[in-house]
Enzyme design. Structure first.
Site, mmCIF file in Angstrom:
data_model
loop_
_atom_site.group_PDB
_atom_site.id
_atom_site.type_symbol
_atom_site.label_atom_id
_atom_site.label_comp_id
_atom_site.label_asym_id
_atom_site.label_seq_id
_atom_site.Cartn_x
_atom_site.Cartn_y
_atom_site.Cartn_z
ATOM 1 N N ASP A 153 -6.504 19.112 33.641
ATOM 2 C CA ASP A 153 -5.796 19.650 32.478
ATOM 3 C C ASP A 153 -6.652 20.631 31.693
ATOM 4 O O ASP A 153 -7.888 20.626 31.793
ATOM 5 C CB ASP A 153 -5.301 18.519 31.575
ATOM 6 N N GLU A 198 -7.721 14.655 30.258
ATOM 7 C CA GLU A 198 -9.006 14.564 29.572
ATOM 8 C C GLU A 198 -8.956 15.176 28.176
ATOM 9 O O GLU A 198 -9.579 14.675 27.242
ATOM 10 C CB GLU A 198 -10.083 15.266 30.403
#
Length: 422
Positions: free
Chosen positions: A100, A165
């Site tokens: 991400d 994350e």
């Protein structure tokens, strides 16, 4: 341990693979992977692209772990792992990065399209190129260079490409640690998600993270008749300033492992309240991002927030309104909370990675702490002595983010050397 001649060949092969590394960066950059919290659809499209790329690069064993997420259109968040068998199966060397990214922010601050990789002056520009696609690419090509030369790592190797994350790791490493038995205590766990331009900094500690949402409720009214309401915005502003003062006075300890060496307490996001100027808002919402030295407990910080909120609520509740049932009400909600601890300097992961860094760059590493937060904090909470390292230009989350191509080469060489060690 491989012979020096083998290591030389691997390093040469990594140099030859540079064009492919740049191509993979470009492909990843073109696919946004934003959390639903950031108004995205998650990592599913990027994960599908990465799975295909891994297979094309010769990685046949790919595992996918889907963390359920009702806010993602597909219903889950993907976590990928690819493995390589080593000579010794007693432990696994993990290189773990995240798929991400964060949103690009104001587009007018970008000189290029953030989702189109632009290669210029030895740099790859684009959102995510450094955070954390550099790690994705370097871990893959360190392993590919080894495979291309039919070399076998000393221990089993696992490359992890995980979700979420940037917004708390609830559907990434935290979910895997809570629901899957993938890791063993002897494993060597490297998280390439922080570092320095000179390649020397190994992160062995992170500050605890505490993001708090403060909601202040008063009573809405016309701005020309403030006596008929309670201004939630004014109460919130006083609370923000009071917290800013009290927190910095009470939590003054320093730890020179970190930069900055103190705990930080920053008011950040402010939600919109009323749309027009001539209305006194009955609700005001703002946020604090607290990065706390491991010596302090997050619960102590939350206690201070509650105490100061109670004082402000009492101060701004007018007797007239209190009798009528109107009073200031303040709630404090954690948005993200992660307590942290230290990885011992004597840990095997620190020593092995340090030896590889010194071999590649010719200088010994320096042990540091950072403001957080990476996957390593979650590992440490579960008793795994993870370390964080990479060669970074510190462009994460900035407009015009870029990755230096030479840093990719350096990191791939360090990881390749690490795979040869025992």
């Amino acid at each position: 341990m491989w012979h020096n001649n083998d290591i030389t060949k691997v390093f040469k092969r990594i140099q030859q693979l540079q064009p492919e590394m740049v191509r993979l960066q470009a492909g990843l950059t073109a696919i946004p992977a934003l959390s639903p919290i950031s108004k995205g659809i998650g990592e599913v499209k990027k994960a599908e692209y990465l799975k295909k790329a891994l297979k094309q690069l010769g990685f046949s064993h790919i595992e996918e772990y889907r963390a359920p997420d009702k806010d993602a259109p597909c219903g889950y968040r993907p976590n990928l792992i690819t493995r390589i068998k080593g000579k010794n199966h007693s432990k696994t060397i993990w290189l773990i990065s995240h798929i991400d990214i964060v949103p690009p922010g104001a587009r007018n601050l970008w000189l290029t399209d953030p989702y189109k990789a632009v290669v210029k002056d030895g740099k790859i520009f684009g959102r995510g190129t450094e955070d954390n696609q550099q790690a994705i690419v370097t871990s893959i090509f360190a392993a590919k260079a080894m495979k291309d030369l039919n070399l076998v790592p000393e221990y089993d190797v696992a490359l992890g490409f995980l979700a979420d994350e940037e917004t708390g790791s609830h559907f990434g490493i935290q979910w895997l640690l809570d629901h899957k038995k993938l890791f063993r205590k002897p494993d060597i766990i490297i998280v390439p998600d922080s570092g320095s331009p000179d390649s020397r900094e190994i992160e062995i500690a992170e500050k605890s993270i505490l993001w708090l949402k403060i909601t202040v409720k008063g009573s809405q009214c016309h701005a020309s008749m403030p006596h008929k309401g309670i201004n939630a915005h004014r109460a919130g502003a006083h609370l923000l300033c009071q917290l800013d003062d009290v927190l910095h006075r009470q939590f003054k300890l320093k730890d020179r492992l970190f930069n900055p060496a103190v705990s930080t307490f920053e008011p950040t996001r402010k939600d919109a309240n009323v749309e027009n100027v001539n209305t006194i808002p009955g609700e005001d919402i703002f946020y604090f991002d607290c990065r706390i030295l491991p010596k302090y407990k997050p619960e102590h910080i939350k206690q201070i927030f509650r105490q100061e909120a109670a004082k402000i609520a009492k101060k701004f509740t007018q007797p007239l309104h209190a009798r009528a049932g109107f009073k200031v009400r303040i709630t404090i909600e954690p948005v993200n909370e992660s307590a942290s601890s230290y990885t011992a300097p004597s840990a095997e992961a620190v020593k092995m990675l340090g030896a590889s860094i010194k071999y590649v760059i010719g200088k010994p590493p320096i042990l540091v702490g950072i403001g957080g937060g990476t996957f390593a904090a979650h590992f440490r909470q579960h008793g795994y002595p993870a370390v964080v390292w990479s060669t970074l230009g510190e462009m994460a989350h900035q407009p015009n983010e870029f990755c230096l191509i030479k840093n990719m080469i350096t990191d791939a060489k360090v990881f390749a050397h690490l795979l040869s060690c025992r």
